[in-house]
Design a protein around this motif. Structure first.
Motif, short mmCIF file in Angstrom:
data_model
loop_
_atom_site.label_atom_id
_atom_site.label_comp_id
_atom_site.label_asym_id
_atom_site.label_seq_id
_atom_site.Cartn_x
_atom_site.Cartn_y
_atom_site.Cartn_z
N GLU A 185 0.87 -1.17 0.00
CA GLU A 185 0.00 0.00 0.00
C GLU A 185 0.91 1.23 0.00
N ILE A 186 0.99 1.91 -1.14
CA ILE A 186 1.98 2.96 -1.34
C ILE A 186 1.49 4.27 -0.74
N VAL A 187 2.28 4.81 0.17
CA VAL A 187 1.98 6.09 0.82
C VAL A 187 2.94 7.12 0.23
N SER A 188 2.44 7.98 -0.66
CA SER A 188 3.27 8.94 -1.39
C SER A 188 3.25 10.31 -0.75
N GLY A 189 4.17 11.16 -1.21
CA GLY A 189 4.17 12.56 -0.81
C GLY A 189 5.25 12.97 0.16
N TYR A 190 6.13 12.06 0.55
CA TYR A 190 7.22 12.44 1.44
C TYR A 190 8.23 13.29 0.66
N PRO A 191 8.77 14.37 1.25
CA PRO A 191 9.70 15.25 0.53
C PRO A 191 11.02 14.59 0.13
N GLY A 192 11.47 13.61 0.90
CA GLY A 192 12.74 12.97 0.59
C GLY A 192 12.92 11.69 1.38
N GLY A 193 14.05 11.00 1.12
CA GLY A 193 14.30 9.72 1.74
C GLY A 193 14.43 9.78 3.24
N ASN A 194 15.02 10.86 3.75
CA ASN A 194 15.19 10.99 5.18
C ASN A 194 13.84 11.03 5.89
N ASP A 195 12.86 11.65 5.25
CA ASP A 195 11.52 11.73 5.83
C ASP A 195 10.87 10.34 5.87
N ILE A 196 11.12 9.54 4.83
CA ILE A 196 10.57 8.18 4.82
C ILE A 196 11.25 7.33 5.89
N ASN A 197 12.57 7.50 6.04
CA ASN A 197 13.27 6.76 7.08
C ASN A 197 12.66 7.02 8.46
N TYR A 198 12.38 8.29 8.73
CA TYR A 198 11.79 8.65 10.03
C TYR A 198 10.41 8.02 10.18
N ALA A 199 9.62 8.08 9.10
CA ALA A 199 8.28 7.49 9.14
C ALA A 199 8.35 5.98 9.37
N MET A 200 9.37 5.36 8.82
CA MET A 200 9.55 3.92 8.98
C MET A 200 9.96 3.59 10.42
N GLU A 201 10.88 4.37 10.96
CA GLU A 201 11.34 4.14 12.33
C GLU A 201 10.23 4.36 13.34
N THR A 202 9.33 5.29 13.06
CA THR A 202 8.25 5.60 14.02
C THR A 202 7.00 4.75 13.80
#
Length: 345
Positions: A185-202
């Motif tokens: 389930e693709i969640v789009s719209g993150y500004p960059g990879g670092n933002d996705i990393n944080y979302a993944m960690e949390t």
């Protein structure tokens, strides 16, 4: 009619951008490259937010490249995230001065998007490619707390995967859903990879649709068992990931393999650094020569290693050839790929 697009917070760049047709650069036949760059500042436009792989490599290049360019201009990195780096690419192509004072980096798959018919308002083959400091495979991964740690499990369990937009971070999970039967389930719209990393960690998302292995390795997550690498996207396996399948190896038919090879081809672009169209040839060649000298300098290689970044350089000529080959893809193969992952009309 042109229109103004205001981008607050981009100090040093035009606040009002006039989007218009690409013009031809003025002639400077009497001015040497050194004389032109003497005292100049070059903008390095980065199509993603700070902290990700594109940003880290672009900033590394920005700190070092100027000393190898005749005239030793200063290079100032400026982030311009938006539309999965399309905003930055469009600015460089349509708005920036076409004189060699603007460099940039953007999604390595722009040429594939163009081949598929995405409405980019640019021609990826017209950029002046300078080089790439690295070339390594991309990977799709999940966090260690996810219930999915393999492609087979991804076919059984639906999980959210973070993406920046219409880039490889959404393309890879989309095509895997279509061809392999995964349930991302693709969640789009993150500004960059670092933002996705944080979302993944949390725990906001379970994984990340795409990340370059070269920028992921320094984090030590793989060695520490914090991530599961489900698949790698490239044309040969990474030495560090001998047991992780390549995406095209998972194809069940020859037609699917051709399609997945096309999708995997942009990994040969690495983290591309390019300039605008129509830069005078002598300046383009000077920038390419400076880049080649920089990546061959042990001091640069050590500076990269100090940041945990590997240097596996590609020349500007190689990047240009790769883009041209991708854009020469058989229309039926590109059309089939676009039908699966979609393009922006």
């Amino acid at each position: 009619m042109a229109f103004a697009l205001r981008l607050p917070g981009l100090s040093g760049l035009m606040g009002a951008m006039l989007i218009g047709a690409v013009g031809t650069a003025p002639s400077h036949a009497e001015e040497t490259v050194e004389a032109f760059y003497q005292g100049k500042t070059i903008d390095m436009i980065i199509g993603y937010s700070s902290g990700g792989g594109y940003d880290r490599y672009a900033r590394l290049v920005a700190r070092h490249l100027g000393q190898y360019i005749p005239g030793n201009p200063e290079i100032v990195p400026r982030n311009m995230p938006g539309a999965s780096s399309r905003l930055a690419a469009g600015y460089i192509y349509n708005v920036a001065p076409q004189d060699g004072t603007v460099l940039g980096t953007a999604d390595q798959s722009l040429s594939v998007a163009q081949a598929m018919g995405e409405s980019l308002e640019l021609d990826a083959s017209a950029f002046g490619y300078i080089g790439s400091p690295t070339m390594e495979n991309n990977v799709l991964l999940t966090w260690h707390t996810s219930k999915v740690s393999s492609v087979d499990e991804a076919k059984q369990i639906a999980i959210p995967i973070g993406a920046t937009g219409g880039s490889t971070s959404s393309q890879y999970p989309s095509i895997m859903n279509a061809l392999l039967g995964t349930k991302f389930e693709i969640v789009s719209g993150y500004p960059g990879g670092n933002d996705i990393n944080y979302a993944m960690e949390t725990g906001e998302v379970d994984g990340r649709g795409s990340v370059n292995w070269a920028s992921l390795k320094p984090l030590g997550w793989y060695e520490e068992g914090l991530i599961n690498v489900l698949v790698q996207i490239g044309l040969q396996r990474e030495a560090d990931l001998p047991d992780v399948p390549l995406l095209y190896e998972l194809a069940s038919t020859d037609e699917d393999e051709q399609l997945l090879r096309l999708l995997s081809a942009p990994t040969a672009m690495g983290r591309p650094i390019f300039t605008t169209p129509n830069v005078p040839e002598e300046r383009l060649q000077a920038l390419r020569k400076a880049f080649d000298e920089m990546v061959a300098d042990p001091a640069f290689v050590q500076a990269a290693a100090d940041e945990g970044l590997s240097v596996i350089p590609l020349s500007g000529e190689h990047l240009q050839k790769t883009v041209n080959e991708i854009l020469a893809t058989k229309p039926e193969v590109a059309a089939r790929l676009s039908a699966f992952i979609g393009v922006s009309d």
